[in-house]
Motif scaffolding. Structure first.
Motif, PDB file in Angstrom:
ATOM      1  N   HIS A 154       2.114  -0.879  20.904  1.00 33.40           N
ATOM      2  CA  HIS A 154       3.136  -1.769  20.352  1.00 33.40           C
ATOM      3  C   HIS A 154       2.865  -1.979  18.861  1.00 33.40           C
ATOM      4  N   HIS A 155       1.584  -2.028  18.511  1.00 35.89           N
ATOM      5  CA  HIS A 155       1.152  -2.112  17.110  1.00 35.89           C
ATOM      6  C   HIS A 155      -0.288  -1.618  17.060  1.00 35.89           C
ATOM      7  N   ARG A 156      -0.585  -0.771  16.103  1.00 34.01           N
ATOM      8  CA  ARG A 156      -1.931  -0.206  15.988  1.00 34.01           C
ATOM      9  C   ARG A 156      -2.373  -0.209  14.533  1.00 34.01           C
ATOM     10  N   GLU A 157      -3.612  -0.606  14.324  1.00 33.44           N
ATOM     11  CA  GLU A 157      -4.212  -0.490  13.006  1.00 33.44           C
ATOM     12  C   GLU A 157      -5.674  -0.086  13.150  1.00 33.44           C
ATOM     13  N   VAL A 158      -6.190   0.538  12.114  1.00 36.66           N
ATOM     14  CA  VAL A 158      -7.520   1.147  12.157  1.00 36.66           C
ATOM     15  C   VAL A 158      -8.632   0.103  12.224  1.00 36.66           C
ATOM     16  N   ALA A 159      -9.775   0.527  12.713  1.00 32.31           N
ATOM     17  CA  ALA A 159     -11.007  -0.250  12.611  1.00 32.31           C
ATOM     18  C   ALA A 159     -11.644   0.037  11.256  1.00 32.31           C
ATOM     19  N   LEU A 160     -12.393  -0.931  10.747  1.00 28.48           N
ATOM     20  CA  LEU A 160     -12.995  -0.801   9.419  1.00 28.48           C
ATOM     21  C   LEU A 160     -14.509  -0.961   9.478  1.00 28.48           C
ATOM     22  N   GLN A 161     -15.158  -0.273   8.575  1.00 29.01           N
ATOM     23  CA  GLN A 161     -16.610  -0.373   8.450  1.00 29.01           C
ATOM     24  C   GLN A 161     -16.935  -0.398   6.968  1.00 29.01           C
ATOM     25  N   ALA A 162     -17.742  -1.377   6.535  1.00 30.53           N
ATOM     26  CA  ALA A 162     -18.141  -1.486   5.133  1.00 30.53           C
ATOM     27  C   ALA A 162     -19.663  -1.499   5.050  1.00 30.53           C
ATOM     28  N   PRO A 163     -20.233  -0.886   4.030  1.00 28.80           N
ATOM     29  CA  PRO A 163     -21.702  -0.846   3.929  1.00 28.80           C
ATOM     30  C   PRO A 163     -22.290  -2.220   3.603  1.00 28.80           C
ATOM     31  N   VAL A 164     -23.401  -2.532   4.249  1.00 30.09           N
ATOM     32  CA  VAL A 164     -24.082  -3.806   3.987  1.00 30.09           C
ATOM     33  C   VAL A 164     -25.208  -3.631   2.979  1.00 30.09           C
ATOM     34  N   ASP A 165     -25.407  -2.401   2.504  1.00 28.92           N
ATOM     35  CA  ASP A 165     -26.425  -2.157   1.486  1.00 28.92           C
ATOM     36  C   ASP A 165     -25.804  -1.875   0.119  1.00 28.92           C
ATOM     37  N   SER A 166     -24.524  -2.252  -0.052  1.00 29.12           N
ATOM     38  CA  SER A 166     -23.833  -2.004  -1.315  1.00 29.12           C
ATOM     39  C   SER A 166     -24.182  -3.071  -2.350  1.00 29.12           C
ATOM     40  N   VAL A 167     -23.943  -2.753  -3.597  1.00 31.75           N
ATOM     41  CA  VAL A 167     -24.153  -3.720  -4.683  1.00 31.75           C
ATOM     42  C   VAL A 167     -23.225  -4.916  -4.508  1.00 31.75           C
ATOM     43  N   ALA A 209       0.822  -1.207   0.000  1.00 33.92           N
ATOM     44  CA  ALA A 209       0.000   0.000   0.000  1.00 33.92           C
ATOM     45  C   ALA A 209       0.857   1.258   0.000  1.00 33.92           C
ATOM     46  N   ASP A 210       1.966   1.246   0.730  1.00 33.98           N
ATOM     47  CA  ASP A 210       2.799   2.437   0.855  1.00 33.98           C
ATOM     48  C   ASP A 210       3.747   2.635  -0.318  1.00 33.98           C
ATOM     49  N   ALA A 211       4.333   1.529  -0.818  1.00 32.18           N
ATOM     50  CA  ALA A 211       5.385   1.636  -1.831  1.00 32.18           C
ATOM     51  C   ALA A 211       4.906   1.378  -3.254  1.00 32.18           C
ATOM     52  N   GLY A 229      -8.381  -8.741  12.918  1.00 33.32           N
ATOM     53  CA  GLY A 229      -8.050  -7.892  11.781  1.00 33.32           C
ATOM     54  C   GLY A 229      -7.442  -8.658  10.627  1.00 33.32           C
ATOM     55  N   THR A 230      -7.425  -8.048   9.448  1.00 30.21           N
ATOM     56  CA  THR A 230      -6.874  -8.643   8.241  1.00 30.21           C
ATOM     57  C   THR A 230      -6.066  -7.590   7.483  1.00 30.21           C
ATOM     58  N   ASP A 231      -5.536  -8.008   6.346  1.00 27.88           N
ATOM     59  CA  ASP A 231      -4.809  -7.083   5.478  1.00 27.88           C
ATOM     60  C   ASP A 231      -5.690  -5.962   4.934  1.00 27.88           C
ATOM     61  N   ALA A 232      -6.998  -6.094   5.070  1.00 32.74           N
ATOM     62  CA  ALA A 232      -7.890  -5.023   4.614  1.00 32.74           C
ATOM     63  C   ALA A 232      -7.581  -3.708   5.315  1.00 32.74           C
ATOM     64  N   LYS A 233      -7.021  -3.776   6.525  1.00 33.03           N
ATOM     65  CA  LYS A 233      -6.667  -2.555   7.240  1.00 33.03           C
ATOM     66  C   LYS A 233      -5.623  -1.747   6.476  1.00 33.03           C
ATOM     67  N   GLN A 234      -4.582  -2.420   6.017  1.00 32.02           N
ATOM     68  CA  GLN A 234      -3.526  -1.719   5.286  1.00 32.02           C
ATOM     69  C   GLN A 234      -4.025  -1.231   3.922  1.00 32.02           C
ATOM     70  N   PHE A 235      -4.805  -2.053   3.245  1.00 32.85           N
ATOM     71  CA  PHE A 235      -5.299  -1.639   1.934  1.00 32.85           C
ATOM     72  C   PHE A 235      -6.321  -0.507   2.035  1.00 32.85           C
ATOM     73  N   SER A 236      -6.893  -0.318   3.226  1.00 33.90           N
ATOM     74  CA  SER A 236      -7.828   0.792   3.394  1.00 33.90           C
ATOM     75  C   SER A 236      -7.120   2.139   3.239  1.00 33.90           C
ATOM     76  N   ARG A 237      -5.786   2.162   3.396  1.00 38.80           N
ATOM     77  CA  ARG A 237      -5.024   3.406   3.182  1.00 38.80           C
ATOM     78  C   ARG A 237      -5.185   3.908   1.755  1.00 38.80           C
TER      79      ARG A 237
END
Length: 439
Positions: free
Chosen positions: A343-356, A164-166, A382-390
């Motif tokens: 020591h390690h921090r990553e964001v919480a995620l929210q995805a719509p349940v009314d999406s196509v 995601a970063d590089a 958590g999953t890799d979705a946290k990093q890709f959310s960037r």
């Protein structure tokens, strides 16, 4: 069923063989950089190339290899979809297992080994689907970006974080992503089959606590004992009762489960509602509040010496929108004598349940499991979705598996005798193919 004709017998054979082969490639991630995913990455890349794709191998650290490839869709104006799975696995002690954890043994219709559910099964499904498309001349509507990542089972610094970063350009056009872990059969013990699809994740807050005090002889009174200060803080944290906080995904999950069980969806009495949902409450219970579990302690170097410092580690998780409350609560629970830091921090995620996209995932499961009940849920971990959310990518958990009654899927994540039924893999390939062609 007509849709099943899109998956040929070779794909059904390959998903089983690929799962077994990948398990046999030991990609144990012990943390601290102790892992080597490259052999598994090369295995995946070779099979992607065999499907006519042009995979790219990328490393931040030697041996910590990621693979990225793009399947071109038929509609260049459509947003792209990220399809990702990690190649590393957590450690396994062979003496604890019924079979060797890296044997990939196929016995009585079941594939055994570390990674069978987390998540080399999904990696194999992805490979089997795109190779099936190549044989049949199938193209999805939207571009599909495939990423096999390193280091998910630790910090993801060498995996999705690095990508995601590089290398954000590799994910150009991606607005949504799909990975672990959802669309598996949850048997509630009363004949219902529930298929939870993840539309959110709690945030990761791994904490380091440090207590400092006055060093001294163990035989003398010490009102500034660092170990005592740390123990008090850890006891407060471990005993804290976090308040209920409902995110949109969890509200939707509770509402749909209440309807399924024919009970009132009283969201003002969540604990009471959970008590009416039987075993299905387990799908929601870990995500109605923040949490903090002490997991490691480090203090002292001799029994008759009071150390000047004591350290503990805590696995904290916070809900989407719940980080400020989490921080404030930890400040209060640790008190004035103990410092804490991430020591390690990553964001919480929210995805719509009314999406196509969510609707199409639901439809794909219902086509091949018409007796099932699809519900949304929020993952406690958590999953890799946290990093890709960037990169602005909204993440869903969708690793479809049709599992038999009594198969404790959740317990096998990082557990002993991890395994996956062959029929579950066949189901997964069919559902994944159906979803990706219509996504």
């Amino acid at each position: 069923m007509a849709e099943q004709q899109h998956i040929d017998e070779q794909a059904l054979d390959e998903v089983v063989r690929f799962t077994s082969d990948l398990i046999r490639i030991d990609t144990t991630n012990r943390g601290g950089g102790d892992c080597r995913e490259r052999p598994a990455a090369e295995y995946a890349a070779e099979r992607l190339a065999g499907a006519g794709l042009a995979p790219t191998l990328l490393e931040r650290t030697e041996g910590r290899t990621n693979v990225v490839a793009r399947v071109e869709g038929t509609d260049p104006s459509a947003d792209a979809l990220l399809l990702h799975g990690h190649l590393d696995v957590v450690p396994a002690r062979a003496e604890d297992w019924s079979v060797h954890p890296f044997s990939g043994e196929i016995r009585d219709g079941v594939v055994w080994g570390r990674g069978a559910v987390d998540m080399k099964n999904m990696d194999a499904m992805i490979l089997a689907v795109v190779r099936n498309w190549a044989r049949l001349g199938v193209r999805p509507r939207r571009d599909i970006v495939i990423a096999f990542t390193a280091d998910e089972e630790a910090s993801a610094e060498d995996g999705s974080g690095f990508l995601a970063d590089a290398h954000p350009g590799l994910f150009e056009g991606c607005t949504e992503g799909v990975s672990e872990a959802g669309a598996f059969t949850f048997h509630d013990g009363s004949g219902r089959e529930i298929y939870p699809i993840a539309a959110g994740e709690r945030g990761t807050a791994w904490l380091k606590l440090t207590a400092r005090g006055r060093a001294g002889h163990g035989s003398k009174p010490n009102g500034e004992n660092a170990v005592t200060r740390l123990a008090k803080a850890i006891t407060r944290i471990g005993g804290h009762e976090w308040p209920t906080r409902l995110t949109p995904t969890v509200r939707a999950a509770l509402t749909e489960l209440a309807a399924l069980y024919g009970v009132e969806a009283d969201l003002d009495d969540v604990d009471g509602l959970l008590g009416k949902l039987g075993s299905a409450a387990a799908l929601v219970e870990p995500t109605v509040r923040n949490s903090a579990n002490p997991t490691m302690l480090e203090a002292g170097y001799k029994i008759n010496v009071v150390p000047a410092e004591a350290v503990a580690f805590v696995d904290g998780r916070f809900l989407p929108g719940g980080e400020d409350e989490f921080r404030a609560t930890l400040d209060r629970l640790t008190g004035p004598d103990v410092e804490w830091e991430f020591h390690h921090r990553e964001v919480a995620l929210q995805a719509p349940v009314d999406s196509v996209t969510y609707a199409r995932m639901r439809a794909a499961v219902e086509e091949f499991a018409p007796e099932g009940h699809v519900v949304p849920f929020c993952m406690s971990g958590g999953t890799d979705a946290k990093q890709f959310s960037r990169l602005g990518i909204t993440g869903y958990g969708f690793t479809p598996l049709k599992l038999p009654e009594g198969f404790d899927y959740a317990a096998l994540f990082h557990g002993v005798d991890e395994r996956v039924p062959v029929e579950a893999l066949h189901f997964g390939v069919r559902v994944l193919d159906r979803f990706l062609r219509t996504a």
